[in-house]
Design a protein around this motif. Structure first.
Motif, PDB file in Angstrom:
ATOM      1  N   LEU A 275       0.824  -1.205   0.000  1.00  0.00           N
ATOM      2  CA  LEU A 275       0.000   0.000   0.000  1.00  0.00           C
ATOM      3  C   LEU A 275       0.863   1.262   0.000  1.00  0.00           C
ATOM      4  CD1 LEU A 275      -2.896  -0.923   2.477  1.00  0.00           C
ATOM      5  CD2 LEU A 275      -2.884  -1.031  -0.014  1.00  0.00           C
ATOM      6  N   VAL A 276       1.954   1.234   0.754  1.00  0.00           N
ATOM      7  CA  VAL A 276       2.862   2.389   0.765  1.00  0.00           C
ATOM      8  C   VAL A 276       3.461   2.597  -0.623  1.00  0.00           C
ATOM      9  CG1 VAL A 276       5.027   3.317   1.674  1.00  0.00           C
ATOM     10  CG2 VAL A 276       3.417   2.189   3.210  1.00  0.00           C
ATOM     11  N   VAL A 277       3.909   1.503  -1.235  1.00  0.00           N
ATOM     12  CA  VAL A 277       4.510   1.595  -2.578  1.00  0.00           C
ATOM     13  C   VAL A 277       3.500   2.162  -3.576  1.00  0.00           C
ATOM     14  CG1 VAL A 277       5.446   0.255  -4.498  1.00  0.00           C
ATOM     15  CG2 VAL A 277       6.188  -0.232  -2.167  1.00  0.00           C
ATOM     16  N   ILE A 278       2.255   1.664  -3.531  1.00  0.00           N
ATOM     17  CA  ILE A 278       1.223   2.159  -4.447  1.00  0.00           C
ATOM     18  C   ILE A 278       0.941   3.633  -4.177  1.00  0.00           C
ATOM     19  CG2 ILE A 278      -1.186   1.950  -5.158  1.00  0.00           C
ATOM     20  CD1 ILE A 278      -1.005  -1.032  -4.564  1.00  0.00           C
ATOM     21  N   GLY A 279       0.860   4.010  -2.881  1.00  0.00           N
ATOM     22  CA  GLY A 279       0.615   5.396  -2.525  1.00  0.00           C
ATOM     23  C   GLY A 279       1.693   6.325  -3.052  1.00  0.00           C
ATOM     24  N   VAL A 280       2.965   5.930  -2.883  1.00  0.00           N
ATOM     25  CA  VAL A 280       4.082   6.733  -3.379  1.00  0.00           C
ATOM     26  C   VAL A 280       4.024   6.831  -4.906  1.00  0.00           C
ATOM     27  CG1 VAL A 280       6.598   6.819  -3.633  1.00  0.00           C
ATOM     28  CG2 VAL A 280       5.584   6.274  -1.416  1.00  0.00           C
ATOM     29  N   PHE A 281       3.739   5.715  -5.561  1.00  0.00           N
ATOM     30  CA  PHE A 281       3.661   5.705  -7.031  1.00  0.00           C
ATOM     31  C   PHE A 281       2.582   6.655  -7.521  1.00  0.00           C
ATOM     32  CE2 PHE A 281       1.471   4.041 -10.799  1.00  0.00           C
ATOM     33  CZ  PHE A 281       2.507   4.106 -11.727  1.00  0.00           C
ATOM     34  N   ILE A 282       1.399   6.594  -6.910  1.00  0.00           N
ATOM     35  CA  ILE A 282       0.301   7.462  -7.316  1.00  0.00           C
ATOM     36  C   ILE A 282       0.668   8.930  -7.090  1.00  0.00           C
ATOM     37  CG2 ILE A 282      -2.055   8.160  -6.742  1.00  0.00           C
ATOM     38  CD1 ILE A 282      -2.654   5.239  -6.170  1.00  0.00           C
ATOM     39  N   GLY A 283       1.263   9.214  -5.928  1.00  0.00           N
ATOM     40  CA  GLY A 283       1.631  10.588  -5.617  1.00  0.00           C
ATOM     41  C   GLY A 283       2.661  11.156  -6.579  1.00  0.00           C
ATOM     42  N   VAL A 284       3.722  10.396  -6.837  1.00  0.00           N
ATOM     43  CA  VAL A 284       4.771  10.860  -7.745  1.00  0.00           C
ATOM     44  C   VAL A 284       4.248  10.978  -9.170  1.00  0.00           C
ATOM     45  CG1 VAL A 284       7.018  10.288  -8.745  1.00  0.00           C
ATOM     46  CG2 VAL A 284       6.635   9.987  -6.298  1.00  0.00           C
ATOM     47  N   TRP A 285       3.447  10.009  -9.595  1.00  0.00           N
ATOM     48  CA  TRP A 285       2.896  10.057 -10.958  1.00  0.00           C
ATOM     49  C   TRP A 285       1.954  11.249 -11.120  1.00  0.00           C
ATOM     50  CZ3 TRP A 285       4.332   7.572 -15.200  1.00  0.00           C
ATOM     51  CH2 TRP A 285       3.520   7.649 -16.322  1.00  0.00           C
ATOM     52  N   GLY A 286       1.132  11.506 -10.102  1.00  0.00           N
ATOM     53  CA  GLY A 286       0.249  12.657 -10.155  1.00  0.00           C
ATOM     54  C   GLY A 286       1.023  13.961 -10.228  1.00  0.00           C
ATOM     55  N   SER A 287       2.113  14.059  -9.460  1.00  0.00           N
ATOM     56  CA  SER A 287       2.933  15.269  -9.494  1.00  0.00           C
ATOM     57  C   SER A 287       3.612  15.427 -10.859  1.00  0.00           C
ATOM     58  CB  SER A 287       3.976  15.243  -8.378  1.00  0.00           C
ATOM     59  OG  SER A 287       4.932  14.217  -8.588  1.00  0.00           O
TER      60      SER A 287
END
Length: 297
Positions: A275-287
């Protein structure tokens, strides 16, 4: 990248979270809801797969031999089956053993069948296991036409329904997760877009004094990553403690027939890390989406 420069990017990215409070809250909430769905979905799939694996381990083909078949004919049938592909094992179950199994399976009610021991009407049978449960139907269809086979039973309808339900759960969960993931990325991108617009003059000045594109972009990447990490905290807590509480307090009640909940550890920690990995991926991709589109430097 120097440690001092990295520290500056982290501080700026953290400050950005407070510049658009409600959008930051909306982004974190969207990530949290999406990751909670992902966590629950993973726990559900983990238990569905466990049930499926348990059933698959018990999947077998019962080959009933004709009552009129002699021992020589039974041996010929055995040798013929041993030559077939995709068969892992073949076990002979005589009519006496079959009757004993029937009586034992019925507990006290099975005593009624004690009276038929002398004239046992059951068939001798072979229990066949395929090398892969998915090949059970194929193996059964190959055995059924053989000589001296009266009938073949392998619970076809139940197995087909089981695989259909498993595939349906996976497909629905995947569609929900993908839809919510795009929603979360959209909100994060818009949150960072507002930050870029609010700091447009400051960014222009930084560019004029020689700041590189990477130097300007990094705080926004940090902001997106922090949004993803913060959004993953609540789903992780619910997943880890909620599932552990469910198994500890209600696991025995839920255990019906072959269905039992998978032990929480170490699986909940693995899901939490994912979940942390997915959260970081979504955040970085969104940015990245926002920076590429709205940060013209």
């Amino acid at each position: 990248m120097k440690l001092r420069t990295l520290g500056r990017h982290v501080r700026e990215g953290t400050k950005n979270l407070g510049r658009n409070g409600w959008m930051t809250f909306a982004s974190i909430s969207a990530v949290a809801v999406m990751l909670l769905v992902v966590g629950v979905f993973l726990l559900l799939i983990m238990n569905v797969n466990n049930v499926a694996s348990t059933i698959e381990d018990d999947v077998e083909i019962k080959v009933y031999v004709e009552l009129t078949a002699s021992e020589e004919q039974q041996q010929e049938l055995l040798e013929e089956m041993e030559q077939l592909p995709n068969i892992e094992s073949i076990t002979f179950v005589g009519k006496e053993e079959g009757l004993n199994q029937l009586i034992d399976s019925l507990d006290e009610s099975g005593e009624v069948f004690e009276s038929i021991r002398e004239e046992n009407p059951l068939n001798d049978a072979f229990v066949v296991r395929a090398i892969n449960p998915q090949l059970t139907e194929q193996v059964a269809n190959t055995i059924e036409p053989l000589a001296h086979v009266e009938r073949v039973n392998y619970g076809k309808d139940f197995i087909e329904r089981l695989f259909a339900v498993t595939d349906f759960v996976r497909m629905v969960g995947l569609i929900l997760v993908i839809g919510m993931m795009f929603t979360a990325m959209f909100l994060i991108a818009n949150t960072i877009k507002l930050t870029i617009v609010a700091r447009k003059r400051e960014i222009q000045i930084m560019k004029l004094v020689g700041a590189t594109n990477g130097f300007i972009r990094w705080p926004f990447f940090v902001e997106g990553m922090l949004l993803g990490v913060l959004g993953s905290l609540i789903p992780i807590l619910i997943t880890v403690f909620g599932y552990s509480y469910l198994v500890t307090n209600y696991g025995a009640r839920i255990e019906i027939l072959f269905f039992s909940l998978v032990p929480p550890f170490p699986y909940v920690w693995q899901i939490a890390g994912l979940l942390v990995v997915i959260g970081v991926f979504i955040g970085v991709w969104g940015s990245m989406m926002s920076v590429r589109k709205f940060l013209k430097v």
